[in-house]
Design an enzyme around this catalytic site. Structure first.
Site, PDB file in Angstrom:
ATOM      1  N   ASP A  41      -6.205  -0.342  -3.550  1.00 47.10           N
ATOM      2  CA  ASP A  41      -5.561  -0.068  -4.834  1.00 47.10           C
ATOM      3  C   ASP A  41      -6.572   0.431  -5.865  1.00 47.10           C
ATOM      4  O   ASP A  41      -6.334   1.423  -6.566  1.00 47.10           O
ATOM      5  CB  ASP A  41      -4.861  -1.330  -5.332  1.00 47.10           C
ATOM      6  CG  ASP A  41      -4.178  -1.125  -6.685  1.00 47.10           C
ATOM      7  OD1 ASP A  41      -3.335  -0.221  -6.787  1.00 47.10           O
ATOM      8  OD2 ASP A  41      -4.497  -1.860  -7.630  1.00 47.10           O
ATOM      9  N   HIS A  42      -7.731  -0.219  -5.947  1.00 47.62           N
ATOM     10  CA  HIS A  42      -8.737   0.189  -6.921  1.00 47.62           C
ATOM     11  C   HIS A  42      -9.408   1.499  -6.522  1.00 47.62           C
ATOM     12  O   HIS A  42      -9.863   2.254  -7.404  1.00 47.62           O
ATOM     13  CB  HIS A  42      -9.782  -0.915  -7.086  1.00 47.62           C
ATOM     14  CG  HIS A  42      -9.279  -2.078  -7.872  1.00 47.62           C
ATOM     15  ND1 HIS A  42     -10.053  -3.193  -8.135  1.00 47.62           N
ATOM     16  CD2 HIS A  42      -8.085  -2.311  -8.461  1.00 47.62           C
ATOM     17  CE1 HIS A  42      -9.352  -4.060  -8.857  1.00 47.62           C
ATOM     18  NE2 HIS A  42      -8.154  -3.543  -9.052  1.00 47.62           N
TER      19      HIS A  42
ATOM     20  N   GLU B 147      -6.377  -4.920  -2.193  1.00 44.51           N
ATOM     21  CA  GLU B 147      -6.928  -4.817  -3.548  1.00 44.51           C
ATOM     22  C   GLU B 147      -7.992  -3.727  -3.614  1.00 44.51           C
ATOM     23  O   GLU B 147      -8.063  -2.954  -4.579  1.00 44.51           O
ATOM     24  CB  GLU B 147      -7.512  -6.171  -3.957  1.00 44.51           C
ATOM     25  CG  GLU B 147      -7.951  -6.260  -5.402  1.00 44.51           C
ATOM     26  CD  GLU B 147      -9.429  -6.001  -5.570  1.00 44.51           C
ATOM     27  OE1 GLU B 147      -9.858  -5.665  -6.687  1.00 44.51           O
ATOM     28  OE2 GLU B 147     -10.160  -6.112  -4.572  1.00 44.51           O
TER      29      GLU B 147
ATOM     30  N   ASP C 276      -7.085   4.079  -7.767  1.00 40.68           N
ATOM     31  CA  ASP C 276      -7.220   4.143  -9.228  1.00 40.68           C
ATOM     32  C   ASP C 276      -8.418   5.001  -9.638  1.00 40.68           C
ATOM     33  O   ASP C 276      -8.348   5.743 -10.635  1.00 40.68           O
ATOM     34  CB  ASP C 276      -7.380   2.729  -9.804  1.00 40.68           C
ATOM     35  CG  ASP C 276      -6.091   1.923  -9.714  1.00 40.68           C
ATOM     36  OD1 ASP C 276      -5.026   2.539  -9.564  1.00 40.68           O
ATOM     37  OD2 ASP C 276      -6.162   0.685  -9.796  1.00 40.68           O
TER      38      ASP C 276
ATOM     39  N   ASN D 221       0.824  -1.214   0.000  1.00 38.58           N
ATOM     40  CA  ASN D 221       0.000   0.000   0.000  1.00 38.58           C
ATOM     41  C   ASN D 221       0.854   1.258   0.000  1.00 38.58           C
ATOM     42  O   ASN D 221       0.440   2.297  -0.532  1.00 38.58           O
ATOM     43  CB  ASN D 221      -0.936   0.010   1.206  1.00 38.58           C
ATOM     44  CG  ASN D 221      -2.050  -1.012   1.078  1.00 38.58           C
ATOM     45  OD1 ASN D 221      -2.337  -1.494  -0.014  1.00 38.58           O
ATOM     46  ND2 ASN D 221      -2.686  -1.337   2.179  1.00 38.58           N
TER      47      ASN D 221
ATOM     48  N   ASP E 234       1.847   1.381  -9.734  1.00 44.61           N
ATOM     49  CA  ASP E 234       0.563   0.680  -9.684  1.00 44.61           C
ATOM     50  C   ASP E 234       0.688  -0.742 -10.227  1.00 44.61           C
ATOM     51  O   ASP E 234      -0.045  -1.646  -9.807  1.00 44.61           O
ATOM     52  CB  ASP E 234      -0.479   1.461 -10.483  1.00 44.61           C
ATOM     53  CG  ASP E 234      -1.864   0.858 -10.367  1.00 44.61           C
ATOM     54  OD1 ASP E 234      -2.323   0.639  -9.235  1.00 44.61           O
ATOM     55  OD2 ASP E 234      -2.485   0.595 -11.413  1.00 44.61           O
TER      56      ASP E 234
END
Length: 283
Positions: A194-195, A191, A198, A124, A173
């Site tokens: 991360d998204h 996850e 994004d 992260n 990324d």
């Protein structure tokens, strides 16, 4: 001499008296035992009652804490996960398939980059570092372009900086998941984080590109941002129903970011938005 002993009772009466005394002792003993049993029963009942009251208090306190926690979460984020969703989140595994031409040829570079990271670095943290670069670039672009309604030429160094920030974010990324598998730190929460990043970067990058081509801040700019988000939303929607994040041969984020990087760098070399207004038929 004869001694005469007088007694007021006969032998039979003495036996009866002793027998009666024995019965009285037995009855008293039984009464005492019954009293002890009743006292033990009352003590046991009292202890059981106290235990039940304690359990009720603990259950009420736990329910109150859970309700407070849910209310707190609801207050902060507007939504909260149900107990079923929390259990499903622990079992969730991310599945993806990337047939991207560009991603295939950049895997070697990304593997080389992730090998440079220290083993103690959290995945992260890798994501956050790339996100900070995008945020700094967005702040600079808005500071210089917002007073001009997003319709002005910026210094060349700003476009080069945007190209570099985009390339750095794309690389970080791509390797944060590799770092997670390398350190054994893969998790559904990572996850999701991360998204989420994004999604924010999608907005920032759309605004950066609009400033780059001097699109202005009209309704068409908002339509462009909505269309960009809609494309990203369709990918998440597909993942939700198919349990797999799938990218085609030419339509992965890798190709989109590479096109943006080239466009930003080209703008830095040319130094003017007239590049985007050239008529190809006049060349």
């Amino acid at each position: 001499h004869k001694m005469t002993v007088s007694s007021s009772t006969t032998p039979s009466e003495d036996i009866e008296s002793i027998s009666q005394d024995s019965k009285n002792v037995i009855i008293d003993s039984e009464s005492n035992n019954e009293g002890d049993s009743d006292q033990k029963s009352e003590t046991k009942k009292g202890s059981l009652g106290q235990q039940q009251n304690t359990e009720r208090k603990n259950l009420a306190s736990s329910s109150h804490d859970d309700a407070a926690s849910i209310t707190h979460t609801h207050t902060i984020s507007g939504v909260y996960l149900t107990s079923h969703a929390k259990k499903a989140l622990l079992k969730y595994k991310y599945h993806s398939s990337d047939a991207s031409f560009a991603s295939f040829h950049m895997q070697g570079f990304w593997e080389w980059c992730v090998a440079l990271l220290p083993i103690w670095m959290a995945p992260n943290l890798v994501t956050v570092i790339g996100f900070i670069g995008i945020c700094v670039n967005m702040a600079i672009f808005l500071f210089m372009a917002a007073p001009h309604n997003l319709d002005t030429d910026l210094p060349r160094w700003a476009y080069f900086m945007a190209a570099f920030a985009t390339f750095a974010y794309q690389t970080l990324d791509a390797i944060d998941g590799k770092q997670a598998r390398r350190t054994g730190a893969s998790s559904p929460l990572g996850e999701m984080f991360d998204h989420s990043i994004d999604s924010i970067v999608t907005l920032f990058h759309a605004i950066t590109f609009l400033i780059c081509i001097r699109f202005g801040a009209g309704w068409s700019a908002y339509l462009f941002i909505v269309m960009t988000f809609f494309a990203a939303y369709l990918c998440i929607w597909e993942n939700y129903y198919t349990d797999e994040m799938r990218f085609g041969y030419w339509n992965s984020p890798t190709e989109a970011l590479l096109v943006s990087i080239v466009a930003l760098a080209a703008h830095g070399f040319i130094g003017t938005a007239e590049f985007w207004t050239w008529n190809a038929l006049d060349l």
